[in-house]
Design a protein around this motif. Structure first.
Motif, PDB file in Angstrom:
ATOM      1  N   ARG A   2      -2.754   0.967   4.337  1.00 24.59           N
ATOM      2  CA  ARG A   2      -2.266   0.799   2.966  1.00 24.59           C
ATOM      3  C   ARG A   2      -1.064  -0.138   2.881  1.00 24.59           C
ATOM      4  NH1 ARG A   2      -4.328   2.586  -1.790  1.00 24.59           N
ATOM      5  NH2 ARG A   2      -2.571   3.881  -2.405  1.00 24.59           N
TER       6      ARG A   2
ATOM      7  N   ASN B  50       7.466   7.373  -4.697  1.00 26.24           N
ATOM      8  CA  ASN B  50       6.399   6.761  -3.912  1.00 26.24           C
ATOM      9  C   ASN B  50       5.368   6.185  -4.873  1.00 26.24           C
ATOM     10  OD1 ASN B  50       4.778   5.893  -1.883  1.00 26.24           O
ATOM     11  ND2 ASN B  50       4.209   7.913  -1.117  1.00 26.24           N
TER      12      ASN B  50
ATOM     13  N   PRO C 213       3.634   2.201  -5.636  1.00 28.16           N
ATOM     14  CA  PRO C 213       3.620   0.755  -5.401  1.00 28.16           C
ATOM     15  C   PRO C 213       3.901  -0.052  -6.657  1.00 28.16           C
ATOM     16  CG  PRO C 213       1.383   1.638  -5.405  1.00 28.16           C
ATOM     17  CD  PRO C 213       2.308   2.818  -5.443  1.00 28.16           C
TER      18      PRO C 213
ATOM     19  N   ASP D 206       5.259  -1.991   5.433  1.00 26.03           N
ATOM     20  CA  ASP D 206       4.519  -2.516   4.290  1.00 26.03           C
ATOM     21  C   ASP D 206       4.839  -3.994   4.123  1.00 26.03           C
ATOM     22  OD1 ASP D 206       3.808  -3.016   1.343  1.00 26.03           O
ATOM     23  OD2 ASP D 206       3.256  -0.897   1.551  1.00 26.03           O
TER      24      ASP D 206
ATOM     25  N   ARG E 150       6.770  -2.011  -2.624  1.00 24.58           N
ATOM     26  CA  ARG E 150       5.551  -1.216  -2.786  1.00 24.58           C
ATOM     27  C   ARG E 150       5.656   0.110  -2.057  1.00 24.58           C
ATOM     28  NH1 ARG E 150      -0.042  -3.598  -1.548  1.00 24.58           N
ATOM     29  NH2 ARG E 150       0.641  -2.719   0.427  1.00 24.58           N
ATOM     30  N   ALA E 151       6.481   0.153  -1.029  1.00 21.40           N
ATOM     31  CA  ALA E 151       6.552   1.312  -0.150  1.00 21.40           C
ATOM     32  C   ALA E 151       7.377   2.433  -0.780  1.00 21.40           C
ATOM     33  CB  ALA E 151       7.153   0.901   1.190  1.00 21.40           C
TER      34      ALA E 151
END
Length: 311
Positions: free
Chosen positions: A27, A260, A262, A294, A299-300
């Protein structure tokens, strides 16, 4: 070449994990072609997750590679493998081979937790929050007089477990889900923590009176879902939490803001904090575990530390 070659390569070099952990994080976008995949180990069960529908033909080489590597690193032990296929709202989970213990207890960072791999989107312990839990443990351990922790969106109370193990005197855990808090109570018992924690199955947004009366707090942990219909939507609801922090924190108290998603950058949190809680100063962003690297830090998982002013 198999389109999932990076995953197969990672499986080929796996060593036997000593505790619950992620082994492959597609991911993060660092392995082109494997963005849909993650592989976790919840002792003694492997969890393979796909964020897209997957055919038996696509699955076969992955399962074969894992079986071959398992025979090398754990000869004689059965391969226990669960597949979860999911999107943001639904999950389909099935046992591919072996079995899942019931109850299923895993270890992580010196603590024990009950997990449930065969039901629900989430499994009882968020592996990506390992460094956040580590920060809480070290923060509390470095402050022997730390009295009171507020753990909002507590889920199964892993933050509470590490805080109490580190020496916190009292942790108030609040979450809408009584079922999650019930597992949280079991997690405390698994770690020999028989006092110091309270478990309140309340809607946080209608419980500010209760929260305020029990304060002020030396540490407040905010770890909400990024989106949960009828419960929490980050775009509109995180601000409601931020506004409360200055009045709830003790002098020199700290807040741990987690998100959390993204879709939301660290600036999403930092800009609102400057506007809504300017008294609190930004301290640091807690790094994520290396395996969760990431292509974009925005996004992380975001875990940000803020501090209230001294008296």
């Amino acid at each position: 070449m198999n389109p999932f070659q990076a995953l197969l390569d990672a499986i080929a070099t796996i060593e036997l994990p000593s505790e619950a952990q992620r082994v492959f994080h597609g991911r993060g976008g660092l392995f082109p072609g494997c963005e849909q995949w993650s592989l976790d180990y919840f002792t003694p069960v492997w969890l393979l997750t796909s964020f897209q529908a997957v055919s038996d033909e696509e699955l076969a080489p992955i399962q074969t590679a894992l079986a071959q590597r398992w025979a090398e690193i754990a000869p004689g032990l059965p391969l226990n493998l669960v597949l979860q296929t999911r999107d943001d709202a639904r999950a389909e989970t099935r046992l591919l081979t072996g079995e899942v213990p019931d109850p299923h207890i895993v270890e992580a960072q010196g603590a024990r937790y009950r997990v449930h791999l065969l039901k629900g989107l989430n499994h009882g312990l968020f592996l990506d929050m390992a460094e956040g839990r580590h920060w809480v443990h070290d923060h509390v351990a470095a402050r022997p007089g730390l009295k009171k922790v507020l753990n909002l969106f507590a889920y199964t109370c892993a933050f509470s477990v590490v805080a109490l193990k580190a020496g916190a005197r009292q942790v108030i855990n609040m979450d809408m889900s009584g079922a999650a808090l019930s597992i949280g109570k079991q997690n405390h018992q698994l770690n020999g923590l028989i006092s110091g924690a309270s478990f309140l199955p309340h809607d946080i947004f209608s419980s500010w009176g209760t929260i305020s009366r029990r304060g002020p707090y030396d540490l407040i942990i905010l770890d909400p879902p990024s989106y949960q219909k009828g419960s929490f939507v980050a775009e509109k609801d995180y601000a409601k939490l931020m506004r409360r922090l200055p009045d709830l924190l003790a002098p020199d108290g700290h807040a741990l803001l987690c998100l959390n998603s993204p879709k939301h950058s660290a600036a999403f949190l930092q800009d609102q904090m400057k506007e809504l809680a300017p008294e609190l100063s930004f301290v640091a962003r807690v790094a994520n575990p290396a395996v969760f690297a990431d292509v974009s830090s925005d996004r992380a998982l975001k875990v940000l530390v803020y501090k209230a002013p001294s008296l």
